[in-house]
Design a protein around this motif. Structure first.
Motif, PDB file in Angstrom:
ATOM      1  N   HIS A  46      -4.725   4.054   4.244  1.00 23.39           N
ATOM      2  CA  HIS A  46      -4.453   2.750   4.834  1.00 23.39           C
ATOM      3  C   HIS A  46      -3.446   2.961   5.950  1.00 23.39           C
ATOM      4  CE1 HIS A  46      -6.428   0.135   1.895  1.00 23.39           C
ATOM      5  NE2 HIS A  46      -6.106   1.072   1.008  1.00 23.39           N
ATOM      6  N   SER A  47      -3.625   2.238   7.051  1.00 29.39           N
ATOM      7  CA  SER A  47      -2.688   2.369   8.154  1.00 29.39           C
ATOM      8  C   SER A  47      -2.312   1.000   8.698  1.00 29.39           C
ATOM      9  CB  SER A  47      -3.294   3.207   9.277  1.00 29.39           C
ATOM     10  OG  SER A  47      -2.412   3.237  10.385  1.00 29.39           O
ATOM     11  N   LEU A  48      -1.040   0.679   8.600  1.00 28.35           N
ATOM     12  CA  LEU A  48      -0.530  -0.559   9.163  1.00 28.35           C
ATOM     13  C   LEU A  48      -0.735  -0.570  10.673  1.00 28.35           C
ATOM     14  CD1 LEU A  48       1.069  -3.189   9.119  1.00 28.35           C
ATOM     15  CD2 LEU A  48       3.159  -1.808   9.172  1.00 28.35           C
ATOM     16  N   TRP A  49      -0.550   0.551  11.317  1.00 28.16           N
ATOM     17  CA  TRP A  49      -0.634   0.610  12.782  1.00 28.16           C
ATOM     18  C   TRP A  49      -2.043   0.314  13.269  1.00 28.16           C
ATOM     19  CZ3 TRP A  49       4.050  -0.113  13.234  1.00 28.16           C
ATOM     20  CH2 TRP A  49       4.982   0.577  12.479  1.00 28.16           C
ATOM     21  N   ILE A  50      -3.043   0.828  12.592  1.00 23.82           N
ATOM     22  CA  ILE A  50      -4.429   0.539  12.974  1.00 23.82           C
ATOM     23  C   ILE A  50      -4.722  -0.939  12.772  1.00 23.82           C
ATOM     24  CG2 ILE A  50      -6.857   1.011  12.451  1.00 23.82           C
ATOM     25  CD1 ILE A  50      -5.422   3.282  13.936  1.00 23.82           C
ATOM     26  N   ALA A  51      -4.248  -1.503  11.668  1.00 26.99           N
ATOM     27  CA  ALA A  51      -4.462  -2.928  11.405  1.00 26.99           C
ATOM     28  C   ALA A  51      -3.837  -3.778  12.505  1.00 26.99           C
ATOM     29  CB  ALA A  51      -3.887  -3.314  10.048  1.00 26.99           C
ATOM     30  N   LEU A  52      -2.638  -3.416  12.956  1.00 26.77           N
ATOM     31  CA  LEU A  52      -1.983  -4.169  14.017  1.00 26.77           C
ATOM     32  C   LEU A  52      -2.754  -4.074  15.333  1.00 26.77           C
ATOM     33  CD1 LEU A  52       1.759  -3.350  13.319  1.00 26.77           C
ATOM     34  CD2 LEU A  52       0.600  -5.539  12.989  1.00 26.77           C
TER      35      LEU A  52
ATOM     36  N   ILE B 149      -1.861  -7.037   3.769  1.00 29.39           N
ATOM     37  CA  ILE B 149      -2.518  -6.150   2.803  1.00 29.39           C
ATOM     38  C   ILE B 149      -2.373  -4.697   3.243  1.00 29.39           C
ATOM     39  CG2 ILE B 149      -4.773  -5.425   1.901  1.00 29.39           C
ATOM     40  CD1 ILE B 149      -5.488  -8.460   1.847  1.00 29.39           C
ATOM     41  N   ASN B 150      -2.610  -4.451   4.541  1.00 27.22           N
ATOM     42  CA  ASN B 150      -2.482  -3.083   5.037  1.00 27.22           C
ATOM     43  C   ASN B 150      -1.041  -2.602   4.992  1.00 27.22           C
ATOM     44  OD1 ASN B 150      -5.013  -1.681   6.126  1.00 27.22           O
ATOM     45  ND2 ASN B 150      -5.291  -3.820   6.671  1.00 27.22           N
ATOM     46  N   ALA B 151      -0.082  -3.486   5.206  1.00 25.37           N
ATOM     47  CA  ALA B 151       1.322  -3.096   5.119  1.00 25.37           C
ATOM     48  C   ALA B 151       1.679  -2.709   3.687  1.00 25.37           C
ATOM     49  CB  ALA B 151       2.219  -4.235   5.591  1.00 25.37           C
ATOM     50  N   ALA B 152       1.156  -3.462   2.722  1.00 22.82           N
ATOM     51  CA  ALA B 152       1.438  -3.173   1.314  1.00 22.82           C
ATOM     52  C   ALA B 152       0.819  -1.850   0.878  1.00 22.82           C
ATOM     53  CB  ALA B 152       0.918  -4.305   0.434  1.00 22.82           C
ATOM     54  N   LYS B 153      -0.312  -1.481   1.469  1.00 16.54           N
ATOM     55  CA  LYS B 153      -1.015  -0.266   1.063  1.00 16.54           C
ATOM     56  C   LYS B 153      -0.814   0.888   2.044  1.00 16.54           C
ATOM     57  CE  LYS B 153      -4.521  -2.646  -1.536  1.00 16.54           C
ATOM     58  NZ  LYS B 153      -5.753  -2.343  -2.226  1.00 16.54           N
ATOM     59  N   HIS B 154       0.066   0.712   3.007  1.00 16.64           N
ATOM     60  CA  HIS B 154       0.290   1.729   4.040  1.00 16.64           C
ATOM     61  C   HIS B 154       0.612   3.083   3.410  1.00 16.64           C
ATOM     62  CE1 HIS B 154       1.310   3.300   7.945  1.00 16.64           C
ATOM     63  NE2 HIS B 154       2.492   3.693   7.498  1.00 16.64           N
ATOM     64  N   GLY B 155      -0.192   4.081   3.758  1.00 16.08           N
ATOM     65  CA  GLY B 155       0.033   5.439   3.271  1.00 16.08           C
ATOM     66  C   GLY B 155      -0.663   5.769   1.961  1.00 16.08           C
ATOM     67  N   HIS B 156      -1.183   4.785   1.245  1.00 15.75           N
ATOM     68  CA  HIS B 156      -1.876   5.049  -0.023  1.00 15.75           C
ATOM     69  C   HIS B 156      -3.280   5.592   0.235  1.00 15.75           C
ATOM     70  CE1 HIS B 156       1.113   2.100  -1.591  1.00 15.75           C
ATOM     71  NE2 HIS B 156       1.155   3.009  -2.553  1.00 15.75           N
ATOM     72  N   GLN B 157      -3.785   6.331  -0.736  1.00 14.24           N
ATOM     73  CA  GLN B 157      -5.122   6.898  -0.611  1.00 14.24           C
ATOM     74  C   GLN B 157      -6.197   5.833  -0.706  1.00 14.24           C
ATOM     75  OE1 GLN B 157      -6.293   9.821   0.201  1.00 14.24           O
ATOM     76  NE2 GLN B 157      -4.303  10.786   0.331  1.00 14.24           N
ATOM     77  N   ARG B 158      -7.224   6.024   0.034  1.00 15.32           N
ATOM     78  CA  ARG B 158      -8.444   5.223   0.039  1.00 15.32           C
ATOM     79  C   ARG B 158      -9.504   6.268   0.285  1.00 15.32           C
ATOM     80  NH1 ARG B 158      -9.187   0.578   4.616  1.00 15.32           N
ATOM     81  NH2 ARG B 158      -9.193   2.358   5.967  1.00 15.32           N
TER      82      ARG B 158
END
Length: 54
Positions: A31-37, A18-27
């Motif tokens: 969203h950050s893929l790196w933080i999720a990992l 989910i975070n990879a799909a939304k990486h960089g989008h506004q919230r």
């Protein structure tokens, strides 16, 4: 490896996906893929250290 371990791994993979799909989008922030990992790696470490996978 039993169903609890597979469930935890599945939930972690879904969260990262989910975070990879939304990486960089506004919230509220972004969203950050790196933080999720990092969060998933920390969770897996704690579960492993606690004997969940052994």
């Amino acid at each position: 490896m039993g169903w609890p371990q597979l469930t935890i791994i599945s939930f972690a993979a879904i969260g990262v996906g989910i975070n990879a799909a939304k990486h960089g989008h506004q919230r509220e922030g972004k969203h950050s893929l790196w933080i999720a990992l990092v969060v998933v790696a920390a969770e897996m470490y704690v579960l492993h250290a606690g004997g969940f996978f052994g």
